[in-house]
Design a protein around this motif. Structure first.
Motif, PDB file in Angstrom:
ATOM      1  N   ASP A 203       0.881  -1.102  -0.038  1.00  0.00           N
ATOM      2  CA  ASP A 203      -0.155   0.042   0.176  1.00  0.00           C
ATOM      3  C   ASP A 203       1.014   1.185   0.091  1.00  0.00           C
ATOM      4  OD1 ASP A 203      -1.783   2.011   0.710  1.00  0.00           O
ATOM      5  OD2 ASP A 203      -3.119   0.712   1.709  1.00  0.00           O
ATOM      6  N   PRO A 204       0.664   2.062  -1.155  1.00  0.00           N
ATOM      7  CA  PRO A 204       1.626   3.161  -0.996  1.00  0.00           C
ATOM      8  C   PRO A 204       1.503   4.334   0.157  1.00  0.00           C
ATOM      9  CG  PRO A 204       0.020   3.406  -2.768  1.00  0.00           C
ATOM     10  CD  PRO A 204      -0.246   2.145  -1.906  1.00  0.00           C
ATOM     11  N   ARG A 205       0.619   4.071   1.096  1.00  0.00           N
ATOM     12  CA  ARG A 205       0.224   4.817   2.091  1.00  0.00           C
ATOM     13  C   ARG A 205       1.012   4.371   3.455  1.00  0.00           C
ATOM     14  NH1 ARG A 205      -6.183   4.203   2.517  1.00  0.00           N
ATOM     15  NH2 ARG A 205      -5.244   2.234   2.010  1.00  0.00           N
ATOM     16  N   ARG A 206       1.506   3.008   3.089  1.00  0.00           N
ATOM     17  CA  ARG A 206       2.596   2.641   4.282  1.00  0.00           C
ATOM     18  C   ARG A 206       3.709   3.817   4.488  1.00  0.00           C
ATOM     19  NH1 ARG A 206       3.307  -2.104   7.138  1.00  0.00           N
ATOM     20  NH2 ARG A 206       5.430  -2.307   8.019  1.00  0.00           N
ATOM     21  N   ALA A 207       4.294   3.863   3.096  1.00  0.00           N
ATOM     22  CA  ALA A 207       5.547   4.760   3.176  1.00  0.00           C
ATOM     23  C   ALA A 207       5.137   6.271   3.779  1.00  0.00           C
ATOM     24  CB  ALA A 207       5.957   5.120   2.009  1.00  0.00           C
ATOM     25  N   LEU A 208       3.988   6.772   3.516  1.00  0.00           N
ATOM     26  CA  LEU A 208       3.697   8.030   4.139  1.00  0.00           C
ATOM     27  C   LEU A 208       3.490   8.045   5.230  1.00  0.00           C
ATOM     28  CD1 LEU A 208       1.240   8.758   1.097  1.00  0.00           C
ATOM     29  CD2 LEU A 208       3.225  10.052   1.518  1.00  0.00           C
TER      30      LEU A 208
ATOM     31  N   GLU B  37      17.809   5.676   3.578  1.00  0.00           N
ATOM     32  CA  GLU B  37      18.069   6.101   2.184  1.00  0.00           C
ATOM     33  C   GLU B  37      17.364   4.836   1.578  1.00  0.00           C
ATOM     34  OE1 GLU B  37      22.030   6.981   0.745  1.00  0.00           O
ATOM     35  OE2 GLU B  37      21.249   6.238  -1.042  1.00  0.00           O
ATOM     36  N   TRP B  38      17.896   3.665   1.959  1.00  0.00           N
ATOM     37  CA  TRP B  38      17.465   2.239   1.235  1.00  0.00           C
ATOM     38  C   TRP B  38      15.765   2.338   1.339  1.00  0.00           C
ATOM     39  CZ3 TRP B  38      18.229  -3.354   2.687  1.00  0.00           C
ATOM     40  CH2 TRP B  38      17.625  -4.069   1.655  1.00  0.00           C
ATOM     41  N   LEU B  39      15.356   2.533   2.604  1.00  0.00           N
ATOM     42  CA  LEU B  39      13.620   2.449   2.674  1.00  0.00           C
ATOM     43  C   LEU B  39      13.205   3.410   1.774  1.00  0.00           C
ATOM     44  CD1 LEU B  39      13.424   2.237   6.492  1.00  0.00           C
ATOM     45  CD2 LEU B  39      12.424   0.554   4.963  1.00  0.00           C
ATOM     46  N   THR B  40      13.650   4.758   1.795  1.00  0.00           N
ATOM     47  CA  THR B  40      13.013   5.571   0.731  1.00  0.00           C
ATOM     48  C   THR B  40      13.103   5.137  -0.584  1.00  0.00           C
ATOM     49  OG1 THR B  40      13.715   7.272   2.429  1.00  0.00           O
ATOM     50  CG2 THR B  40      13.038   8.249   0.491  1.00  0.00           C
ATOM     51  N   GLU B  41      14.075   4.651  -0.994  1.00  0.00           N
ATOM     52  CA  GLU B  41      14.436   4.280  -2.400  1.00  0.00           C
ATOM     53  C   GLU B  41      13.332   3.078  -2.682  1.00  0.00           C
ATOM     54  OE1 GLU B  41      18.211   2.998  -3.069  1.00  0.00           O
ATOM     55  OE2 GLU B  41      17.741   1.619  -4.669  1.00  0.00           O
ATOM     56  N   ILE B  42      13.158   2.344  -1.710  1.00  0.00           N
ATOM     57  CA  ILE B  42      11.944   1.087  -1.993  1.00  0.00           C
ATOM     58  C   ILE B  42      10.681   1.514  -2.216  1.00  0.00           C
ATOM     59  CG2 ILE B  42      11.242  -1.023  -1.015  1.00  0.00           C
ATOM     60  CD1 ILE B  42      13.829  -1.365   0.342  1.00  0.00           C
ATOM     61  N   TRP B  43      10.339   2.552  -1.604  1.00  0.00           N
ATOM     62  CA  TRP B  43       9.190   3.176  -1.362  1.00  0.00           C
ATOM     63  C   TRP B  43       8.967   4.125  -2.477  1.00  0.00           C
ATOM     64  CZ3 TRP B  43       9.335   3.632   4.639  1.00  0.00           C
ATOM     65  CH2 TRP B  43       8.667   2.601   4.895  1.00  0.00           C
ATOM     66  N   ALA B  44       9.976   4.692  -3.196  1.00  0.00           N
ATOM     67  CA  ALA B  44      10.003   5.497  -4.336  1.00  0.00           C
ATOM     68  C   ALA B  44      10.228   4.703  -5.688  1.00  0.00           C
ATOM     69  CB  ALA B  44      11.142   6.783  -4.415  1.00  0.00           C
ATOM     70  N   GLY B  81       6.948  -4.145   6.278  1.00  0.00           N
ATOM     71  CA  GLY B  81       5.504  -4.766   6.685  1.00  0.00           C
ATOM     72  C   GLY B  81       5.855  -6.091   6.114  1.00  0.00           C
ATOM     73  N   LEU B  82       6.915  -6.856   5.973  1.00  0.00           N
ATOM     74  CA  LEU B  82       7.078  -8.078   5.241  1.00  0.00           C
ATOM     75  C   LEU B  82       7.537  -9.122   6.362  1.00  0.00           C
ATOM     76  CD1 LEU B  82       9.028  -7.206   1.958  1.00  0.00           C
ATOM     77  CD2 LEU B  82       6.432  -7.660   2.487  1.00  0.00           C
ATOM     78  N   PRO B  83       7.326 -10.161   6.378  1.00  0.00           N
ATOM     79  CA  PRO B  83       7.804 -11.164   7.228  1.00  0.00           C
ATOM     80  C   PRO B  83       9.033 -11.753   6.719  1.00  0.00           C
ATOM     81  CG  PRO B  83       6.199 -12.536   5.961  1.00  0.00           C
ATOM     82  CD  PRO B  83       5.921 -10.987   5.315  1.00  0.00           C
ATOM     83  N   MET B  84       9.853 -12.022   7.822  1.00  0.00           N
ATOM     84  CA  MET B  84      11.207 -12.295   7.421  1.00  0.00           C
ATOM     85  C   MET B  84      11.642 -13.958   7.388  1.00  0.00           C
ATOM     86  SD  MET B  84      14.787 -10.874   8.837  1.00  0.00           S
ATOM     87  CE  MET B  84      15.432 -11.835  10.189  1.00  0.00           C
TER      88      MET B  84
END
Lengths: 226, 317
Positions: A203-208, B37-44, B81-84
């Protein structure tokens, strides 16, 4: 002190060592010429039984190569011979010709099957190793397309992973993007951890939400700044 | 016909970590920044695709044992939000020739088919990905094949993958190249040690000066060692009276220090040299006060101590 005048002759240690090497090399040379004689004898024997030594040599040479080297050589020979006027057909054309035998056969089968498509409904049939879906469009003309048949859910994983990783049943809040960020801020104010993000992974809202939490805390979600 | 291994449940390859159970990692600034930075990258990802880029998906963590590589991977999975799935070598490597590769393939297949996706965590990665070498025995062939299988499957895997190793220089070069992000986790600095002590001493706490003093005395200790020390202290506080042991401050500290030791190849913190005679022990209030009673704010004007790198001392036999 005057320099000692030592004569180096046949009786020195160095000369012995050198002679040793020379003798060894000579022995190996002799063995080599013997082996060459043996090989010639084998060829002669093969010839006596009716085989042609010339081709045996070629096969032995080919066996020393890797399959990819052999293919390369054949392709290059094709190319050079064609360019030199030794072949009457270009290699590419010959390859396409060989392929079209199958392709045209497959197409004609598909064309024939188009006659059988019902008005309502479709046929999926396997032709030439690939499944083809046949149906009629709105105008009633039969259409055909290849289908890559893939089971609805991968059999190796569907049954098993379902039980192993149960989908977390989380109540996803109903809100827009700005709302998600505000929820993140609120979560920080309520002392909830950053991993309590209620939105699922895709869900893109997760990042937000995450951004909102971080903005409110002024940090990166990995503890206080030092 | 060759006998194929039956498809296995993904959880049978190791331990599944739920995103809800992750702990907050305690890390230095540089590592934290690269993770953010990596998290931001994944979400972008969508924006990156527009310029022809894909977010990076494979990371390699290296560092001495106990610096928190697993904790960090678990935290990342939880943020996403993922299981590992922490893969266990004993579930993957087989004694039969060729079966290891088959199981590696099956693991990646199962991970690719998992819904929701799974973050694969391969701990002790050097065990699977040592330098390939010219085969002299059948075992070398088998090992090279395991590495080759990994090389291909890691390259093709579209999900998130984190590998962790204590011996970065044992990892095969080609394998190293297949990871987009390499993060070296150093031993915690002074500020991190303060926070690690605070976390694992809960529900007890130390006033600012005593905390600072103990954090200095624990220089070169790994987070795992600090945790063992703090837990040992709490254990003594509970069990000591039951066993009718000497519960004076020095005696308790000596008992803890004598049962928990750093490895010989990593640094020995000052506390282990001085024991109960260390100045940090003298600064420690006794019995330990509860965390709410102390205001453990870090002193403002103390000069920070540089992170001690053990790069040159690592991997010595």
């Amino acid at each position: 002190m005057p320099e000692a005048k030592t004569q180096r002759g046949t009786n020195t240690i160095v000369a012995d060592e050198l002679r040793g090497y020379i003798h060894r090399i000579e022995r190996i040379e002799e063995m080599r010429s013997q082996s060459a004689d043996d090989i010639r004898a084998v060829y002669a024997e093969a010839k006596a039984h009716g085989y042609t030594p010339k081709y045996i040599r070629k096969v032995i040479k080919a066996r020393k190569q890797t399959p990819s080297d052999r293919d390369d050589e054949r392709a290059m020979m094709d190319l050079y011979e064609t360019a030199a006027g030794l072949r009457d057909e270009l290699p590419l054309f010959r390859a396409v010709g060989a392929m079209s035998v199958d392709l045209t056969a497959r197409e004609s089968v598909v064309e024939a099957l188009k006659q059988l498509v019902p008005l309502a409904g479709e046929i999926v049939v396997r032709v030439g190793g690939v499944a083809v879906r046949l149906w009629r469009d709105e105008a009633g003309n039969p259409q055909a397309e290849d289908v890559v048949d893939r089971p609805a859910s991968a059999p190796s994983a569907a049954g098993n992973t379902g039980s192993a990783t149960p989908k977390p049943k989380v109540d996803v809040p109903d809100c827009d993007d700005a709302g998600a960020e505000e929820l993140g801020r609120e979560a920080f104010r309520n002392d909830q951890p950053i991993i309590s993000n209620p939105f699922p992974w895709d869900d893109p809202r997760r990042a937000l939400w995450d951004v909102g939490w971080r903005k409110e805390s002024g940090g990166d979600g990995m503890g206080p700044d030092d | 016909m060759a006998r194929r291994t039956a498809p296995r449940d993904i959880a049978s390859y190791g331990d599944l970590f739920d995103p809800k159970e992750a702990a907050e990692p305690i890390l230095g600034r540089a590592v934290r920044d690269s993770l953010t930075e990596w998290l931001t990258e994944i979400w972008a990802a969508d924006d990156l695709v527009k310029v022809g880029l894909q977010p990076r998906r494979r990371a390699m963590f290296d560092g001495v044992p106990g610096v928190g590589k697993t904790t960090l991977a678990h935290h990342l999975a939880a943020r996403l939000g993922l299981p590992m799935l922490a893969v266990r070598p004993d579930k993957l490597i087989s004694k039969w020739v060729g079966q290891s590769s088959e199981q590696i393939g099956a693991l990646f297949d199962a991970a690719a088919a998992a819904d929701p996706p799974i973050l694969l965590f391969l701990d002790e990665f050097d065990a699977y990905a040592r330098h390939r070498r010219r085969s002299e025995q059948g075992a070398d062939d088998e090992r090279n094949m395991i590495v080759d299988t990994f090389l291909q499957r890691v390259e093709q895997h579209s999900g998130f993958l984190i590998a962790a190793t204590n011996f970065a220089d044992h990892v095969d070069q080609a394998m190293w190249r297949r990871f987009d992000i390499h993060i070296t986790l150093e031993l915690p600095g002074l500020a991190e040690r303060r926070r690690i002590i605070q976390r694992y001493l809960m529900p007890y706490g130390l006033p600012a000066d005593a905390l600072e003093s103990l954090a200095i005395a624990l220089e070169t200790a790994s987070p795992a060692l600090i945790r063992s020390f703090c837990e040992g202290l709490k254990r003594q506080i509970i069990l000591g009276p039951l066993l009718k042991l000497d519960m004076s401050r020095g005696a308790v500290i000596d008992r803890v220090v004598s049962t928990v030791h750093p490895h010989k190849d990593v640094g020995k913190p000052r506390l282990w040299s001085h024991g109960s005679q260390d100045q940090s022990v003298r600064a420690m209030p006794w019995p330990l006060p509860a965390a709410e009673e102390v205001k453990a704010e870090p002193p403002v004007c103390r000069p920070d101590v540089a992170v001690v790198s053990l790069n040159d001392r690592r991997n010595k036999p």
